[in-house]
Design a protein around this motif. Structure first.
Motif, short mmCIF file in Angstrom:
data_model
loop_
_atom_site.label_atom_id
_atom_site.label_comp_id
_atom_site.label_asym_id
_atom_site.label_seq_id
_atom_site.Cartn_x
_atom_site.Cartn_y
_atom_site.Cartn_z
N MET A 122 0.94 -1.19 -0.16
CA MET A 122 0.02 -0.03 -0.04
C MET A 122 1.01 1.19 -0.03
SD MET A 122 -2.91 0.90 2.75
CE MET A 122 -1.94 1.27 4.06
N ASP A 123 0.10 2.30 -0.55
CA ASP A 123 1.17 3.59 -0.67
C ASP A 123 0.69 4.38 0.32
OD1 ASP A 123 2.75 2.63 -2.78
OD2 ASP A 123 1.68 3.58 -4.43
N PHE A 124 1.58 5.14 1.06
CA PHE A 124 1.07 6.13 2.11
C PHE A 124 1.50 7.62 1.79
CE2 PHE A 124 2.15 2.19 4.67
CZ PHE A 124 1.18 2.40 5.71
N SER A 125 0.45 8.38 2.26
CA SER A 125 0.81 9.84 2.37
C SER A 125 2.03 10.25 2.97
CB SER A 125 -0.51 10.64 2.92
OG SER A 125 -0.39 10.36 4.21
N GLU A 126 2.24 11.53 3.01
CA GLU A 126 3.36 11.94 4.14
C GLU A 126 2.74 11.81 5.28
OE1 GLU A 126 6.57 12.48 3.42
OE2 GLU A 126 6.15 11.88 1.43
N PRO A 127 3.62 11.72 6.27
CA PRO A 127 3.21 11.41 7.81
C PRO A 127 2.38 12.46 8.01
CG PRO A 127 5.70 11.13 7.50
CD PRO A 127 5.14 11.60 6.07
N ILE A 128 1.20 12.11 8.71
CA ILE A 128 0.34 13.05 9.41
C ILE A 128 0.73 13.33 11.04
CG2 ILE A 128 -1.74 12.53 8.02
CD1 ILE A 128 -2.75 10.97 10.27
N GLY A 129 1.62 12.34 11.64
CA GLY A 129 2.13 12.36 12.86
C GLY A 129 3.02 11.29 13.17
N VAL A 130 3.70 11.49 14.26
CA VAL A 130 5.02 10.53 14.62
C VAL A 130 4.54 9.87 15.99
CG1 VAL A 130 7.20 10.05 14.96
CG2 VAL A 130 6.62 11.49 13.32
#
Length: 282
Positions: A115-123
């Motif tokens: 699956m491809d991910f967006s850039e991070p929304i949080g860590v």
């Protein structure tokens, strides 16, 4: 002359057809659904405060809040929540039963293969849920190993792979559908500790006086991992547009006000982490 015209017409037709075919291939399944006027299906599991269904079936949780807000900025308001088991999220997007996964998934190399991910929304990091008072002094996976204890975690969570990598025997790892079942196992004494992310551990602690969360800082530093929104591998163009709007929205006053109710604070905002780096990490 007719032969020349025929040749030109056929050539132009071939070029036009190839161009349309290429554009279709680049568009991806989500673009096709939008072209047909169909809703964007958000796939998520019941994992508060990340994502869950409201009493009216609507998509709640801060990952859904962020995703829906970004989609609205892109001009998309026709959204359909799809609640499923955590372990079924990636299979659902591979099979095109959902269009976007918003369940709060850590960006891990094994997941990036499917699956491809967006850039991070949080860590975010992890923690244990243990009986109140933590009578067995559990703080790390090594404690599980040394005392031959049983830990429980929702199926598909990174904590299962992390525990195995740390040396916890499979026989000492119990898998359950979600955090509710994890809490039940710890409360009933069927498991000595529940392994989950720190946000869910905090929520579980707030739900029951019978348990508490351990110190997240006891976990290895590399357990702090970026979380992203998942997309079908063929939806590159849509994902890139999503990332562009996400960059403008992430950390804004509008966003922080909206997600505050779900305990998302500025401490969880990405600090230079990227999806490309997370997908390469072991």
């Amino acid at each position: 002359m007719n032969l020349i015209r025929t040749t030109i017409t056929r050539t132009l037709g071939f070029i036009l057809g190839a161009t349309i075919a290429a554009a279709t291939a680049q568009a991806g399944p989500l673009a096709d659904r939008l072209e047909a006027g169909e809703p964007i299906r958000l796939g998520f599991a019941a994992a508060p405060p990340w994502a869950y269904a409201g009493e009216d079936g609507s998509a709640k949780g801060f990952v859904n809040d962020i995703t829906i807000a970004v989609l609205e900025r892109m001009g998309h308001t026709n959204v359909e929540p799809v609640l499923t088991d955590w372990a079924g999220l990636i299979p659902s997007i591979i099979a095109s039963r959902v269009d976007i996964v918003t369940g709060g998934m850590y960006i891990l190399a094994a997941r990036c293969e499917n699956m491809d991910f967006s850039e991070p929304i949080g860590v975010f990091g992890d923690a244990f849920v243990v009986p109140a008072g933590n009578p067995k002094g559990i703080g790390t996976y090594q404690d599980i190993i040394d005392q031959d204890l049983v830990m429980v975690s929702p199926s598909g969570y990174n904590t299962i792979a992390d525990a195995k990598a740390a040396g916890v025997p499979e026989a000492n790892i119990m898998e359950v559908p979600g955090t509710t079942e994890m809490l039940a196992a710890v409360r009933a004494g069927r498991a000595d500790a529940g392994a989950t992310n720190a946000l869910e551990a905090q929520r579980v602690q707030d739900m029951s006086d019978a348990v508490e969360m351990t110190d997240p800082l006891a976990f290895p530093a590399n357990s702090r991992t970026p979380v992203g929104v998942g997309f079908h591998p063929e939806d590159d163009a849509f994902r890139e547009e999503f990332n562009a709007e996400l960059a403008k929205y992430l950390g804004s006053d509008e966003m922080m006000e909206k997600v505050a109710a779900e305990n998302y604070t500025a401490v969880f905002l990405p600090d230079g982490q990227t999806t490309a780096e997370a997908c390469k990490a072991d």
